[in-house]
Scaffold this motif. Sequence first.
Motif, PDB file in Angstrom:
ATOM      1  N   GLU A 250      11.076  -2.360  12.081  1.00 45.29           N
ATOM      2  CA  GLU A 250      11.518  -1.397  10.938  1.00 45.29           C
ATOM      3  C   GLU A 250      10.471  -1.201   9.867  1.00 45.29           C
ATOM      4  N   THR A 251      10.907  -0.107   8.990  1.00 44.11           N
ATOM      5  CA  THR A 251       9.856   0.292   8.158  1.00 44.11           C
ATOM      6  C   THR A 251      10.513   0.515   6.796  1.00 44.11           C
ATOM      7  N   HIS A 252       9.822   0.124   5.866  1.00 47.84           N
ATOM      8  CA  HIS A 252      10.247   0.442   4.366  1.00 47.84           C
ATOM      9  C   HIS A 252       9.261   1.520   3.830  1.00 47.84           C
ATOM     10  N   THR A 253       9.625   2.824   3.459  1.00 46.30           N
ATOM     11  CA  THR A 253       8.677   3.769   2.794  1.00 46.30           C
ATOM     12  C   THR A 253       8.599   3.637   1.412  1.00 46.30           C
ATOM     13  N   LEU A 254       7.280   3.853   1.060  1.00 50.04           N
ATOM     14  CA  LEU A 254       7.259   3.788  -0.369  1.00 50.04           C
ATOM     15  C   LEU A 254       6.629   5.207  -0.861  1.00 50.04           C
ATOM     16  N   THR A 255       6.884   5.831  -1.851  1.00 48.80           N
ATOM     17  CA  THR A 255       6.662   6.953  -2.432  1.00 48.80           C
ATOM     18  C   THR A 255       5.477   6.887  -3.513  1.00 48.80           C
ATOM     19  N   LEU A 256       4.237   7.259  -3.135  1.00 57.42           N
ATOM     20  CA  LEU A 256       3.120   7.180  -4.350  1.00 57.42           C
ATOM     21  C   LEU A 256       2.930   8.460  -4.776  1.00 57.42           C
ATOM     22  N   ASP A 257       2.295   8.426  -6.241  1.00 62.55           N
ATOM     23  CA  ASP A 257       1.760   9.491  -6.889  1.00 62.55           C
ATOM     24  C   ASP A 257       0.944   9.123  -7.814  1.00 62.55           C
ATOM     25  N   ILE A 258      -0.077  10.015  -8.330  1.00 65.95           N
ATOM     26  CA  ILE A 258      -1.131   9.684  -9.297  1.00 65.95           C
ATOM     27  C   ILE A 258      -0.938  10.354 -10.589  1.00 65.95           C
ATOM     28  N   TYR A 259      -0.823   9.513 -11.782  1.00 63.15           N
ATOM     29  CA  TYR A 259      -0.657   9.856 -13.157  1.00 63.15           C
ATOM     30  C   TYR A 259      -2.098   9.951 -13.776  1.00 63.15           C
ATOM     31  N   THR A 260      -2.476  11.155 -14.116  1.00 62.31           N
ATOM     32  CA  THR A 260      -3.920  11.059 -14.503  1.00 62.31           C
ATOM     33  C   THR A 260      -3.913  11.287 -16.221  1.00 62.31           C
ATOM     34  N   PRO A 261      -4.577  10.458 -16.800  1.00 65.15           N
ATOM     35  CA  PRO A 261      -4.720  10.543 -18.137  1.00 65.15           C
ATOM     36  C   PRO A 261      -5.479  11.613 -18.639  1.00 65.15           C
ATOM     37  N   LEU A 262      -5.322  11.948 -20.118  1.00 67.61           N
ATOM     38  CA  LEU A 262      -6.289  13.090 -20.495  1.00 67.61           C
ATOM     39  C   LEU A 262      -7.614  12.312 -20.913  1.00 67.61           C
ATOM     40  N   GLY A 263      -8.694  12.985 -21.242  1.00 68.32           N
ATOM     41  CA  GLY A 263      -9.905  12.386 -21.261  1.00 68.32           C
ATOM     42  C   GLY A 263     -10.522  11.514 -20.419  1.00 68.32           C
ATOM     43  N   ILE A 264     -10.624  11.630 -19.186  1.00 70.44           N
ATOM     44  CA  ILE A 264     -11.051  10.857 -18.127  1.00 70.44           C
ATOM     45  C   ILE A 264     -12.261  11.792 -17.464  1.00 70.44           C
ATOM     46  N   PRO A 265     -13.398  11.000 -17.254  1.00 69.61           N
ATOM     47  CA  PRO A 265     -14.843  11.799 -16.773  1.00 69.61           C
ATOM     48  C   PRO A 265     -14.299  12.575 -15.293  1.00 69.61           C
ATOM     49  N   TRP A 266     -14.993  13.300 -15.118  1.00 68.47           N
ATOM     50  CA  TRP A 266     -14.920  14.215 -13.549  1.00 68.47           C
ATOM     51  C   TRP A 266     -15.609  13.281 -12.777  1.00 68.47           C
TER      52      TRP A 266
ATOM     53  N   VAL B  80       8.493 -11.788  13.871  1.00 69.87           N
ATOM     54  CA  VAL B  80       9.773 -12.400  13.062  1.00 69.87           C
ATOM     55  C   VAL B  80      10.180 -11.573  11.884  1.00 69.87           C
ATOM     56  N   ASN B  81      11.251 -11.724  11.064  1.00 69.79           N
ATOM     57  CA  ASN B  81      11.791 -10.853  10.126  1.00 69.79           C
ATOM     58  C   ASN B  81      10.637 -11.375   9.026  1.00 69.79           C
ATOM     59  N   LEU B  82      10.477 -10.246   8.148  1.00 70.59           N
ATOM     60  CA  LEU B  82       9.638 -10.309   6.885  1.00 70.59           C
ATOM     61  C   LEU B  82      10.377 -10.151   5.717  1.00 70.59           C
ATOM     62  N   THR B  83      10.309 -10.887   4.663  1.00 70.33           N
ATOM     63  CA  THR B  83      10.853 -11.027   3.272  1.00 70.33           C
ATOM     64  C   THR B  83      10.008 -10.946   2.367  1.00 70.33           C
ATOM     65  N   ASN B  84      10.667 -10.842   1.133  1.00 69.13           N
ATOM     66  CA  ASN B  84       9.907 -10.890  -0.204  1.00 69.13           C
ATOM     67  C   ASN B  84       8.521 -10.008  -0.323  1.00 69.13           C
TER      68      ASN B  84
END
Length: 295
Positions: free
Chosen positions: A262-278, A74-78
Amino acid sequence: MKKLALLAGLITLTYFLQSALVLADVSVNDTVDVYVSVEKVAEVTVFPPILSWSVVPGGVGGAKLLDIKNTGSVNLTNIYAYVDTLTDETTRPYGSPNATDYAAGGLIVFKNETYDKFFFAGRIEWNWTEDISNMIKTGVTSPIAWGFFKNTTYEYNWLVGNGTDGFCNNTATQFALEDDIDNGTAATRTPTTDGIYCNAADADWTYCSVNRPTAPLYESCVAIYKDCSKIFIYRYDKRSSPNFGACSNSRYIQAPDLVPYETHTLTLDIYTPLGIPWGNLNTATITVVATGVGI
């Protein structure tokens, strides 16, 4: 001799009759009707099942694609998506040396196929708990919490004014945000409420829309927790519990029908802040939700 000739004639005639019968074979056929009825099934599948990045503080991970595919009938929405930051980062991690105290989901940004702009999937910023030098807090009526919105190497000062009875779960709550990148001066630590509307609330959250074009969170939603201890930043989270869809800036990834296969494609990335533990951050889970039409 006549009898032998007659017998030979009969044999010859029989041979030709048999040959004629063989040559007269024909193919025959019949038909059968086949009916197939596909049942109504609402199903969405995301690919790939695992995404991973290795990043440096203040860095960007690099774009990766995530396919949302209609594998039902069936169709998907929202269609919307949320990340489990709120359950992965339940206590204030600032000052902790442990990477697992930070939710990986808080670093995820993504954009959909129709709007070329990244938004945080679900980022928490916690109250600073102590004064910030050179900060001007006159942007709200009753300042109660403040901190920084961190976006890779950039930081922006924010401020919360409490609402009714000192809590932040009502529309009297205020959210103020600085436009300029923080450099430690009062000029970059004077957040204002201009163009920010906190017009929805429930028992746990106040939902604010940032509509000032010069603000770093322009077009995003900011949810303020009831005890004023944290803010939650998002756009494509339309959950009803918490009622993040109450924010007027919240959007569906795709509202029109996504037809089967049918496919909807998302583009993801990572925004890393300063001062975060390794080390490895607390593993995130992204959940994609869609509504099956006619189910």
